[in-house]
Design an enzyme around this catalytic site. Structure first.
Site, PDB file in Angstrom:
ATOM      1  N   TRP A 263      -9.566   7.868  -7.667  1.00 35.83           N
ATOM      2  CA  TRP A 263     -10.787   8.135  -8.418  1.00 35.83           C
ATOM      3  C   TRP A 263     -10.688   7.642  -9.857  1.00 35.83           C
ATOM      4  O   TRP A 263     -11.653   7.076 -10.402  1.00 35.83           O
ATOM      5  CB  TRP A 263     -11.116   9.631  -8.375  1.00 35.83           C
ATOM      6  CG  TRP A 263     -11.918   9.961  -7.154  1.00 35.83           C
ATOM      7  CD1 TRP A 263     -11.468  10.486  -5.980  1.00 35.83           C
ATOM      8  CD2 TRP A 263     -13.317   9.732  -6.970  1.00 35.83           C
ATOM      9  NE1 TRP A 263     -12.499  10.596  -5.071  1.00 35.83           N
ATOM     10  CE2 TRP A 263     -13.647  10.142  -5.647  1.00 35.83           C
ATOM     11  CE3 TRP A 263     -14.326   9.216  -7.780  1.00 35.83           C
ATOM     12  CZ2 TRP A 263     -14.943  10.056  -5.137  1.00 35.83           C
ATOM     13  CZ3 TRP A 263     -15.626   9.132  -7.271  1.00 35.83           C
ATOM     14  CH2 TRP A 263     -15.915   9.543  -5.976  1.00 35.83           C
TER      15      TRP A 263
ATOM     16  N   GLU B 220       0.827  -1.208   0.000  1.00 34.21           N
ATOM     17  CA  GLU B 220       0.000   0.000   0.000  1.00 34.21           C
ATOM     18  C   GLU B 220       0.861   1.257   0.000  1.00 34.21           C
ATOM     19  O   GLU B 220       0.504   2.267  -0.634  1.00 34.21           O
ATOM     20  CB  GLU B 220      -0.924  -0.002   1.210  1.00 34.21           C
ATOM     21  CG  GLU B 220      -2.024  -1.050   1.158  1.00 34.21           C
ATOM     22  CD  GLU B 220      -2.928  -0.868  -0.054  1.00 34.21           C
ATOM     23  OE1 GLU B 220      -3.519   0.216  -0.202  1.00 34.21           O
ATOM     24  OE2 GLU B 220      -3.025  -1.812  -0.868  1.00 34.21           O
TER      25      GLU B 220
ATOM     26  N   TRP C  61       1.965   1.727  -3.456  1.00 33.57           N
ATOM     27  CA  TRP C  61       0.856   2.310  -4.232  1.00 33.57           C
ATOM     28  C   TRP C  61       0.893   3.834  -4.108  1.00 33.57           C
ATOM     29  O   TRP C  61       0.715   4.545  -5.102  1.00 33.57           O
ATOM     30  CB  TRP C  61      -0.488   1.807  -3.707  1.00 33.57           C
ATOM     31  CG  TRP C  61      -1.106   0.695  -4.494  1.00 33.57           C
ATOM     32  CD1 TRP C  61      -1.253  -0.605  -4.103  1.00 33.57           C
ATOM     33  CD2 TRP C  61      -1.678   0.785  -5.807  1.00 33.57           C
ATOM     34  NE1 TRP C  61      -1.884  -1.328  -5.092  1.00 33.57           N
ATOM     35  CE2 TRP C  61      -2.162  -0.500  -6.150  1.00 33.57           C
ATOM     36  CE3 TRP C  61      -1.833   1.824  -6.731  1.00 33.57           C
ATOM     37  CZ2 TRP C  61      -2.783  -0.773  -7.362  1.00 33.57           C
ATOM     38  CZ3 TRP C  61      -2.456   1.550  -7.947  1.00 33.57           C
ATOM     39  CH2 TRP C  61      -2.923   0.272  -8.255  1.00 33.57           C
TER      40      TRP C  61
ATOM     41  N   TRP D 129     -21.117  10.858 -19.078  1.00 31.36           N
ATOM     42  CA  TRP D 129     -21.394  11.211 -17.690  1.00 31.36           C
ATOM     43  C   TRP D 129     -22.717  11.972 -17.575  1.00 31.36           C
ATOM     44  O   TRP D 129     -23.034  12.817 -18.396  1.00 31.36           O
ATOM     45  CB  TRP D 129     -20.257  12.059 -17.122  1.00 31.36           C
ATOM     46  CG  TRP D 129     -18.908  11.434 -17.220  1.00 31.36           C
ATOM     47  CD1 TRP D 129     -17.858  11.855 -17.996  1.00 31.36           C
ATOM     48  CD2 TRP D 129     -18.446  10.257 -16.537  1.00 31.36           C
ATOM     49  NE1 TRP D 129     -16.780  11.023 -17.837  1.00 31.36           N
ATOM     50  CE2 TRP D 129     -17.107  10.031 -16.948  1.00 31.36           C
ATOM     51  CE3 TRP D 129     -19.028   9.382 -15.625  1.00 31.36           C
ATOM     52  CZ2 TRP D 129     -16.350   8.973 -16.476  1.00 31.36           C
ATOM     53  CZ3 TRP D 129     -18.274   8.315 -15.155  1.00 31.36           C
ATOM     54  CH2 TRP D 129     -16.955   8.114 -15.569  1.00 31.36           C
TER      55      TRP D 129
ATOM     56  N   TRP E   6     -16.403  11.399 -12.524  1.00 33.48           N
ATOM     57  CA  TRP E   6     -15.487  11.123 -11.411  1.00 33.48           C
ATOM     58  C   TRP E   6     -14.854  12.390 -10.835  1.00 33.48           C
ATOM     59  O   TRP E   6     -14.496  12.440  -9.656  1.00 33.48           O
ATOM     60  CB  TRP E   6     -14.387  10.161 -11.855  1.00 33.48           C
ATOM     61  CG  TRP E   6     -13.542  10.631 -13.004  1.00 33.48           C
ATOM     62  CD1 TRP E   6     -13.790  10.445 -14.333  1.00 33.48           C
ATOM     63  CD2 TRP E   6     -12.312  11.361 -12.933  1.00 33.48           C
ATOM     64  NE1 TRP E   6     -12.788  11.011 -15.100  1.00 33.48           N
ATOM     65  CE2 TRP E   6     -11.867  11.579 -14.263  1.00 33.48           C
ATOM     66  CE3 TRP E   6     -11.544  11.836 -11.878  1.00 33.48           C
ATOM     67  CZ2 TRP E   6     -10.701  12.266 -14.564  1.00 33.48           C
ATOM     68  CZ3 TRP E   6     -10.368  12.521 -12.182  1.00 33.48           C
ATOM     69  CH2 TRP E   6      -9.962  12.729 -13.503  1.00 33.48           C
TER      70      TRP E   6
ATOM     71  N   ASN F 202     -10.694   3.113   3.659  1.00 40.41           N
ATOM     72  CA  ASN F 202     -10.337   2.952   2.250  1.00 40.41           C
ATOM     73  C   ASN F 202     -11.253   2.004   1.497  1.00 40.41           C
ATOM     74  O   ASN F 202     -11.603   2.242   0.339  1.00 40.41           O
ATOM     75  CB  ASN F 202      -8.889   2.476   2.122  1.00 40.41           C
ATOM     76  CG  ASN F 202      -8.422   2.480   0.680  1.00 40.41           C
ATOM     77  OD1 ASN F 202      -8.391   3.523   0.038  1.00 40.41           O
ATOM     78  ND2 ASN F 202      -8.085   1.308   0.146  1.00 40.41           N
TER      79      ASN F 202
END
Length: 460
Positions: free
Chosen positions: A378, A270, A273, A302, A355, A337
């Site tokens: 996102w 993580e 990441w 969208w 988004w 998370n």
């Protein structure tokens, strides 16, 4: 001779290479500076929660620097560029010979720092620039073809191989005092954020929290997805403001007595990441300007639905796990998370709302807002970013809720209307039950919304 340390998203005194560098010259006076730029932060959609987080870290930083004999000055400016002009003026007044700071990768940050470098050069000063946000220079982590990585797993393998060849150095200690303790602390603006923080925000709190987290780190893989459990590190806000460094966290993982356990390895993954998202920002700075990593997927139609967006923002969607997460966000400036992924996919894959609307709302509400991580998360959920997987990455919020909050404990805390509902019914209340409990009806039907989204992606 005076040396100046420019603090930004590195609000700590330990493992701070720029501070260590300036304190090495015993014949030099050291000063520190921070630019307070709320209008600039607002341009980045950073809200009061982020400002509150910064202030909390700054208060502790000012005290710690004072004990080292280093005064911290707060300069107020509307923008970073005008702040740099003030900084250069301060440096000229105090006859600064060197300005030291750490590199940052955002679009505006890069422009700001290049302007600062040019201005210091014109003023006859030197600059010292260190690396702080990442473990390795992004320019050194490339594929065999000499290109940037676009998928996390190969990047992680390359990162670990680089670490095996050249391990990260141990975190730097707090520098020795450069002079007598400073008695006068700077006047740091108050921030009237209405939330209630449940995260460590300053350097001392962060290290205490990391010490406690290390005890359960081997269980991280099992506990991290359970929002009703204290299974994560909760260090995201401290990492975002730099009250603790990424290297300090990585060192805690690599030096852990159970380093080979699944939990420690998962937490390390993580952290990598987090570095990967900064890596992407370095190579593709346009994503800081709301651009998709893969533009072809952003051709998705969208929907413009202000009512649905507002109900999502306020936790009134009629989906308990989604509403619990959105209410936790507004009230505490943080969200678990696993729940972040659930609420994000609900917005973009089921409500079909852009988004960027979600990215902006998170930035306005989060204590731990970090441009690279927020944007990366996102775009991952919206399937416009790296490793898009548009046909597979559509979470069912009801099965996610049943799996990760089986007893409904998380939902009961944040959605009190459902506090008395038994676990068997709390994840997806019937229309009659929701009405009886004074709870919202669902905005959309999951199966129908999912089918429509898949059909849209196939057209693309």
């Amino acid at each position: 001779m005076t040396q100046l340390v420019w603090f930004r998203n590195d609000l700590r005194v330990s493992d701070h290479s720029a501070l260590t560098e300036t304190c090495q010259g015993h014949d030099s006076e050291v000063k520190a500076i921070f630019l307070w730029t709320p209008e600039q932060w607002q341009q980045h959609d950073y809200g009061l929660a982020r400002q509150y987080s910064i202030r909390s870290a700054l208060v502790t930083l000012a005290r710690d620097l004072a004990q080292l004999g280093i005064p911290l000055t707060i300069l107020h400016a509307k923008t970073w560029m005008s702040g740099v002009d003030q900084l250069i003026g301060f440096a000229r007044t105090h006859k600064v010979s060197q300005l030291a700071f750490h590199r940052e990768f955002g679009w505006d940050e890069v422009q700001r720092d290049q302007y600062a470098i040019n201005q210091t050069r014109e003023a006859g000063m030197e600059t010292w620039i260190g690396e702080d946000r990442v473990g390795f220079d992004p320019a050194t982590l490339l594929t065999r073809q000499g290109e940037m990585y676009r998928v996390f797993t190969p990047f992680k393998k390359r990162w670990l191989s680089q670490h095996a060849e050249t391990p990260l150095a141990a975190p730097l200690p707090v520098p020795s005092p450069t002079g007598p303790e400073v008695s006068e602390l700077p006047d740091i603006p108050e921030v009237n954020w209405p939330g209630s923080a449940e995260l460590p925000l300053n350097e001392h709190e962060a290290h205490d929290h990391l010490s406690e987290f290390s005890k359960t780190m081997p269980d991280y893989k099992t506990l991290r997805d359970l929002p009703a459990t204290e299974g994560t590190s909760r260090l995201s806000a401290a990492l975002a403001s730099g009250a603790i460094s990424l290297r300090q966290c990585m060192h805690s993982a690599f030096s852990h007595p159970n380093v080979d356990s699944a939990g420690v390895q998962t937490w390390l993954s993580e952290l990598i990441w987090r570095e990967f998202y900064h890596y992407l920002l370095y190579w593709r700075p346009e994503i800081a300007r709301h651009k998709p990593f893969y533009p072809r997927w952003d051709a998705f139609p969208w929907q413009q639905d202000e009512t649905a967006l507002h109900r999502w923002q306020q936790g009134q969607t009629g989906v308990p796990i989604v509403d619990a997460g959105m209410r936790q966000l507004v009230q505490t400036g943080w969200m678990h998370n696993r729940v972040r992924m659930i609420v994000a996919m609900y917005l973009v894959k089921l409500l079909k709302i852009d988004w960027r609307q979600g990215e902006r709302w998170f930035a306005q509400q989060l204590l731990d807002i970090d441009l690279a991580s927020n944007n990366g998360g996102w775009q991952w959920c919206a399937s416009t970013g790296v490793d898009a997987a548009p046909y597979f990455r559509i979470f069912n919020p009801y099965t996610q809720s049943e799996r990760f909050d089986p007893q409904g404990s998380y939902i009961r805390r944040w959605v009190p209307e459902l506090a008395s509902v038994p676990a068997a019914a709390i994840h997806k209340p019937t229309q009659q039950l929701a009405q009886h409990m004074g709870y919202s009806q669902p905005l959309v039907d999951y199966k129908r919304a999912r089918a429509e989204t898949l059909a849209f992606f196939k057209k693309l």
